[in-house]
Design a protein around this motif. Structure first.
Motif, PDB file in Angstrom:
ATOM      1  N   MET A 161       0.840  -1.192   0.000  1.00 47.04           N
ATOM      2  CA  MET A 161       0.000   0.000   0.000  1.00 47.04           C
ATOM      3  C   MET A 161       0.876   1.243   0.000  1.00 47.04           C
ATOM      4  SD  MET A 161      -3.029   0.968   2.624  1.00 47.04           S
ATOM      5  CE  MET A 161      -3.266   2.665   3.029  1.00 47.04           C
ATOM      6  N   ALA A 162       0.493   2.203  -0.773  1.00 50.03           N
ATOM      7  CA  ALA A 162       1.240   3.456  -0.883  1.00 50.03           C
ATOM      8  C   ALA A 162       1.099   4.269   0.404  1.00 50.03           C
ATOM      9  CB  ALA A 162       0.727   4.259  -2.067  1.00 50.03           C
ATOM     10  N   ASN A 163       2.086   5.095   0.666  1.00 52.12           N
ATOM     11  CA  ASN A 163       2.029   5.995   1.815  1.00 52.12           C
ATOM     12  C   ASN A 163       1.177   7.189   1.462  1.00 52.12           C
ATOM     13  OD1 ASN A 163       3.751   4.530   3.589  1.00 52.12           O
ATOM     14  ND2 ASN A 163       5.509   5.257   2.441  1.00 52.12           N
ATOM     15  N   LYS A 164       0.006   7.290   2.092  1.00 53.33           N
ATOM     16  CA  LYS A 164      -0.906   8.395   1.834  1.00 53.33           C
ATOM     17  C   LYS A 164      -1.006   9.272   3.070  1.00 53.33           C
ATOM     18  CE  LYS A 164      -3.398   6.391  -1.896  1.00 53.33           C
ATOM     19  NZ  LYS A 164      -4.604   6.424  -2.658  1.00 53.33           N
ATOM     20  N   TYR A 165      -1.160  10.563   2.800  1.00 56.99           N
ATOM     21  CA  TYR A 165      -1.231  11.556   3.861  1.00 56.99           C
ATOM     22  C   TYR A 165      -2.419  12.464   3.637  1.00 56.99           C
ATOM     23  CZ  TYR A 165       3.494  10.206   5.126  1.00 56.99           C
ATOM     24  OH  TYR A 165       4.599   9.498   5.536  1.00 56.99           O
ATOM     25  N   LYS A 166      -3.028  12.896   4.754  1.00 55.54           N
ATOM     26  CA  LYS A 166      -4.142  13.842   4.692  1.00 55.54           C
ATOM     27  C   LYS A 166      -3.681  15.170   5.273  1.00 55.54           C
ATOM     28  CE  LYS A 166      -7.875  13.655   7.402  1.00 55.54           C
ATOM     29  NZ  LYS A 166      -9.177  13.184   7.936  1.00 55.54           N
ATOM     30  N   CYS A 167      -3.983  16.246   4.560  1.00 58.64           N
ATOM     31  CA  CYS A 167      -3.610  17.590   5.014  1.00 58.64           C
ATOM     32  C   CYS A 167      -4.476  17.993   6.204  1.00 58.64           C
ATOM     33  CB  CYS A 167      -3.793  18.582   3.862  1.00 58.64           C
ATOM     34  SG  CYS A 167      -3.374  20.275   4.306  1.00 58.64           S
ATOM     35  N   ILE A 168      -3.837  18.523   7.262  1.00 56.09           N
ATOM     36  CA  ILE A 168      -4.565  18.972   8.442  1.00 56.09           C
ATOM     37  C   ILE A 168      -4.451  20.482   8.666  1.00 56.09           C
ATOM     38  CG2 ILE A 168      -4.523  16.736   9.598  1.00 56.09           C
ATOM     39  CD1 ILE A 168      -2.112  17.780  11.256  1.00 56.09           C
ATOM     40  N   ASN A 169      -3.628  21.163   7.875  1.00 53.35           N
ATOM     41  CA  ASN A 169      -3.472  22.621   7.943  1.00 53.35           C
ATOM     42  C   ASN A 169      -3.385  23.169   6.528  1.00 53.35           C
ATOM     43  OD1 ASN A 169      -3.177  22.913  10.856  1.00 53.35           O
ATOM     44  ND2 ASN A 169      -1.189  21.960  10.602  1.00 53.35           N
ATOM     45  N   GLU A 170      -4.297  24.066   6.166  1.00 56.59           N
ATOM     46  CA  GLU A 170      -4.279  24.652   4.824  1.00 56.59           C
ATOM     47  C   GLU A 170      -3.045  25.535   4.650  1.00 56.59           C
ATOM     48  OE1 GLU A 170      -8.005  26.074   2.823  1.00 56.59           O
ATOM     49  OE2 GLU A 170      -7.035  27.997   3.240  1.00 56.59           O
ATOM     50  N   PHE A 171      -2.441  25.463   3.468  1.00 52.72           N
ATOM     51  CA  PHE A 171      -1.302  26.328   3.151  1.00 52.72           C
ATOM     52  C   PHE A 171      -1.205  26.518   1.649  1.00 52.72           C
ATOM     53  CE2 PHE A 171       0.281  21.999   3.431  1.00 52.72           C
ATOM     54  CZ  PHE A 171       1.176  21.880   2.386  1.00 52.72           C
ATOM     55  N   VAL A 172      -0.396  27.467   1.241  1.00 50.92           N
ATOM     56  CA  VAL A 172      -0.238  27.825  -0.173  1.00 50.92           C
ATOM     57  C   VAL A 172       1.155  27.423  -0.637  1.00 50.92           C
ATOM     58  CG1 VAL A 172      -0.203  29.752  -1.805  1.00 50.92           C
ATOM     59  CG2 VAL A 172      -1.821  29.768   0.091  1.00 50.92           C
ATOM     60  N   VAL A 173       1.229  26.866  -1.856  1.00 46.31           N
ATOM     61  CA  VAL A 173       2.517  26.498  -2.447  1.00 46.31           C
ATOM     62  C   VAL A 173       2.603  27.039  -3.867  1.00 46.31           C
ATOM     63  CG1 VAL A 173       2.863  24.428  -1.061  1.00 46.31           C
ATOM     64  CG2 VAL A 173       1.665  24.255  -3.220  1.00 46.31           C
ATOM     65  N   ASP A 174       3.823  27.227  -4.344  1.00 42.47           N
ATOM     66  CA  ASP A 174       4.040  27.639  -5.731  1.00 42.47           C
ATOM     67  C   ASP A 174       3.601  26.532  -6.672  1.00 42.47           C
ATOM     68  OD1 ASP A 174       5.226  30.135  -5.190  1.00 42.47           O
ATOM     69  OD2 ASP A 174       7.194  29.199  -4.923  1.00 42.47           O
ATOM     70  N   SER A 175       3.177  26.915  -7.863  1.00 40.45           N
ATOM     71  CA  SER A 175       2.892  25.951  -8.927  1.00 40.45           C
ATOM     72  C   SER A 175       4.144  25.797  -9.778  1.00 40.45           C
ATOM     73  CB  SER A 175       1.748  26.441  -9.813  1.00 40.45           C
ATOM     74  OG  SER A 175       0.541  26.413  -9.100  1.00 40.45           O
ATOM     75  N   TYR A 176       4.351  24.596 -10.295  1.00 42.02           N
ATOM     76  CA  TYR A 176       5.486  24.298 -11.154  1.00 42.02           C
ATOM     77  C   TYR A 176       4.984  23.815 -12.506  1.00 42.02           C
ATOM     78  CZ  TYR A 176       8.421  24.505  -6.998  1.00 42.02           C
ATOM     79  OH  TYR A 176       9.083  24.923  -5.875  1.00 42.02           O
ATOM     80  N   ASP A 177       5.742  24.094 -13.544  1.00 44.51           N
ATOM     81  CA  ASP A 177       5.379  23.612 -14.871  1.00 44.51           C
ATOM     82  C   ASP A 177       5.931  22.195 -15.077  1.00 44.51           C
ATOM     83  OD1 ASP A 177       8.094  23.833 -15.513  1.00 44.51           O
ATOM     84  OD2 ASP A 177       7.829  25.659 -16.686  1.00 44.51           O
ATOM     85  N   GLU A 178       5.736  21.658 -16.271  1.00 43.55           N
ATOM     86  CA  GLU A 178       6.169  20.283 -16.559  1.00 43.55           C
ATOM     87  C   GLU A 178       7.684  20.111 -16.510  1.00 43.55           C
ATOM     88  OE1 GLU A 178       5.730  22.656 -20.235  1.00 43.55           O
ATOM     89  OE2 GLU A 178       4.306  22.155 -18.685  1.00 43.55           O
ATOM     90  N   ASN A 179       8.437  21.228 -16.534  1.00 43.94           N
ATOM     91  CA  ASN A 179       9.903  21.195 -16.444  1.00 43.94           C
ATOM     92  C   ASN A 179      10.399  21.476 -15.022  1.00 43.94           C
ATOM     93  OD1 ASN A 179      10.283  20.700 -19.255  1.00 43.94           O
ATOM     94  ND2 ASN A 179       9.786  22.846 -19.616  1.00 43.94           N
ATOM     95  N   GLU A 180       9.465  21.451 -14.076  1.00 43.11           N
ATOM     96  CA  GLU A 180       9.741  21.689 -12.665  1.00 43.11           C
ATOM     97  C   GLU A 180      10.302  23.086 -12.399  1.00 43.11           C
ATOM     98  OE1 GLU A 180      11.907  18.357 -11.093  1.00 43.11           O
ATOM     99  OE2 GLU A 180      10.229  17.019 -11.454  1.00 43.11           O
ATOM    100  N   GLN A 181       9.859  24.044 -13.192  1.00 42.86           N
ATOM    101  CA  GLN A 181      10.211  25.446 -12.993  1.00 42.86           C
ATOM    102  C   GLN A 181       9.019  26.163 -12.347  1.00 42.86           C
ATOM    103  OE1 GLN A 181      13.353  26.668 -13.787  1.00 42.86           O
ATOM    104  NE2 GLN A 181      13.729  24.505 -14.148  1.00 42.86           N
ATOM    105  N   VAL A 182       9.297  27.050 -11.397  1.00 42.50           N
ATOM    106  CA  VAL A 182       8.220  27.798 -10.739  1.00 42.50           C
ATOM    107  C   VAL A 182       7.494  28.642 -11.777  1.00 42.50           C
ATOM    108  CG1 VAL A 182       7.697  29.599  -9.057  1.00 42.50           C
ATOM    109  CG2 VAL A 182       9.421  27.872  -8.531  1.00 42.50           C
ATOM    110  N   GLU A 183       6.170  28.566 -11.756  1.00 43.73           N
ATOM    111  CA  GLU A 183       5.353  29.404 -12.632  1.00 43.73           C
ATOM    112  C   GLU A 183       5.139  30.738 -11.930  1.00 43.73           C
ATOM    113  OE1 GLU A 183       1.857  27.113 -13.549  1.00 43.73           O
ATOM    114  OE2 GLU A 183       2.941  25.959 -15.055  1.00 43.73           O
ATOM    115  N   GLU A 184       5.595  31.806 -12.562  1.00 48.51           N
ATOM    116  CA  GLU A 184       5.508  33.135 -11.979  1.00 48.51           C
ATOM    117  C   GLU A 184       4.065  33.486 -11.621  1.00 48.51           C
ATOM    118  OE1 GLU A 184       7.997  35.401 -11.276  1.00 48.51           O
ATOM    119  OE2 GLU A 184       9.384  33.783 -11.771  1.00 48.51           O
TER     120      GLU A 184
END
Length: 72
Positions: free
Chosen positions: A1-24
């Motif tokens: 079984m895969a290791n699954k996690y549930k978020c317990i605190n909302e937070f914001v993260v940067d988005s990345y494109d398919e090349n793993e570069q931060v999308e401005e």
């Protein structure tokens, strides 16, 4: 079984494109209750998680401990 996690605190993260570069000026909210699967490899930080919509995020191990709970 895969290791699954549930978020317990909302937070914001940067988005990345398919090349793993931060999308401005683009980000997404990791919502409380969302389920994420731990990936085998991480390239940008300590931990890579992926949701069922194909979004992924990379966070520090301490962030995983503080903002997620492991599901059995």
């Amino acid at each position: 079984m895969a290791n699954k996690y549930k978020c317990i605190n909302e937070f914001v993260v940067d988005s990345y494109d398919e090349n793993e570069q931060v999308e401005e000026n683009d980000f997404f909210i990791v919502e409380v209750g969302s389920i994420w699967e731990l990936q085998d490899e991480s390239y940008l930080s300590d931990v890579r998680l992926m949701d069922n919509e194909g979004r992924w995020l990379e966070i520090a191990q301490s962030h995983l401990v503080e903002d997620f709970v492991k599901l059995n």
